[in-house]
Design a protein around this motif. Structure first.
Motif, PDB file in Angstrom:
ATOM      1  N   THR A 152       1.103  -1.392  -0.186  1.00 33.74           N
ATOM      2  CA  THR A 152       0.105   0.050  -0.124  1.00 33.74           C
ATOM      3  C   THR A 152       0.567   1.486  -0.190  1.00 33.74           C
ATOM      4  O   THR A 152       2.045   0.789   0.104  1.00 33.74           O
ATOM      5  N   GLN A 153       0.417   2.241  -0.129  1.00 31.38           N
ATOM      6  CA  GLN A 153       1.218   3.927   0.260  1.00 31.38           C
ATOM      7  C   GLN A 153       1.943   3.681   1.240  1.00 31.38           C
ATOM      8  O   GLN A 153       3.078   4.076   1.435  1.00 31.38           O
ATOM      9  N   LYS A 154       0.242   3.394   2.081  1.00 31.60           N
ATOM     10  CA  LYS A 154       1.454   3.091   3.855  1.00 31.60           C
ATOM     11  C   LYS A 154       2.343   2.629   3.877  1.00 31.60           C
ATOM     12  O   LYS A 154       3.897   2.780   4.224  1.00 31.60           O
ATOM     13  N   ASP A 155       2.558   1.147   3.146  1.00 35.75           N
ATOM     14  CA  ASP A 155       4.087   0.315   3.779  1.00 35.75           C
ATOM     15  C   ASP A 155       5.152   1.144   3.101  1.00 35.75           C
ATOM     16  O   ASP A 155       6.020   1.183   3.730  1.00 35.75           O
ATOM     17  N   ALA A 161       2.896  11.732   1.051  1.00 30.54           N
ATOM     18  CA  ALA A 161       4.013  12.294  -0.190  1.00 30.54           C
ATOM     19  C   ALA A 161       3.850  11.195  -1.252  1.00 30.54           C
ATOM     20  O   ALA A 161       4.166  11.464  -2.180  1.00 30.54           O
ATOM     21  N   VAL A 162       4.032   9.947  -0.786  1.00 34.17           N
ATOM     22  CA  VAL A 162       3.923   8.550  -1.167  1.00 34.17           C
ATOM     23  C   VAL A 162       3.311   9.048  -2.289  1.00 34.17           C
ATOM     24  O   VAL A 162       2.906   8.657  -3.899  1.00 34.17           O
ATOM     25  N   SER A 163       1.052   9.480  -2.223  1.00 37.19           N
ATOM     26  CA  SER A 163      -0.032   9.592  -2.946  1.00 37.19           C
ATOM     27  C   SER A 163       0.427  10.933  -3.832  1.00 37.19           C
ATOM     28  O   SER A 163       0.361  10.702  -5.040  1.00 37.19           O
ATOM     29  N   LYS A 164       1.186  12.241  -3.302  1.00 42.12           N
ATOM     30  CA  LYS A 164       2.209  13.089  -4.114  1.00 42.12           C
ATOM     31  C   LYS A 164       3.367  12.776  -5.049  1.00 42.12           C
ATOM     32  O   LYS A 164       3.038  12.841  -6.369  1.00 42.12           O
ATOM     33  N   TRP A 165       3.721  12.186  -4.994  1.00 40.56           N
ATOM     34  CA  TRP A 165       4.632  11.508  -5.428  1.00 40.56           C
ATOM     35  C   TRP A 165       3.895  10.604  -7.405  1.00 40.56           C
ATOM     36  O   TRP A 165       3.885  10.793  -7.997  1.00 40.56           O
TER      37      TRP A 165
END
Length: 54
Positions: free
Chosen positions: A29-32, A43-47
């Protein structure tokens, strides 16, 4: 004819897609991914959206 701004936008979008594809192939997941990289899931979501790769 493409302008530099358009090329950069396309590169950010493509990079985001590559990050998302690689993450999903690892069944993360993005959290992982965020935890593994010591960043926030935001940050991962924005990337992945290409928002913060300027």
């Amino acid at each position: 004819m493409l302008y530099w701004g358009q090329v950069m936008k396309m590169n950010r979008e493509r990079t985001g897609m590559l990050i998302a594809e690689a993450r999903k192939q690892k069944n993360m997941t993005q959290k992982d991914l965020a935890a593994a990289l010591h960043v926030s899931d935001r940050a991962v979501s924005k990337w992945e959206r290409g928002d913060s790769l300027r």
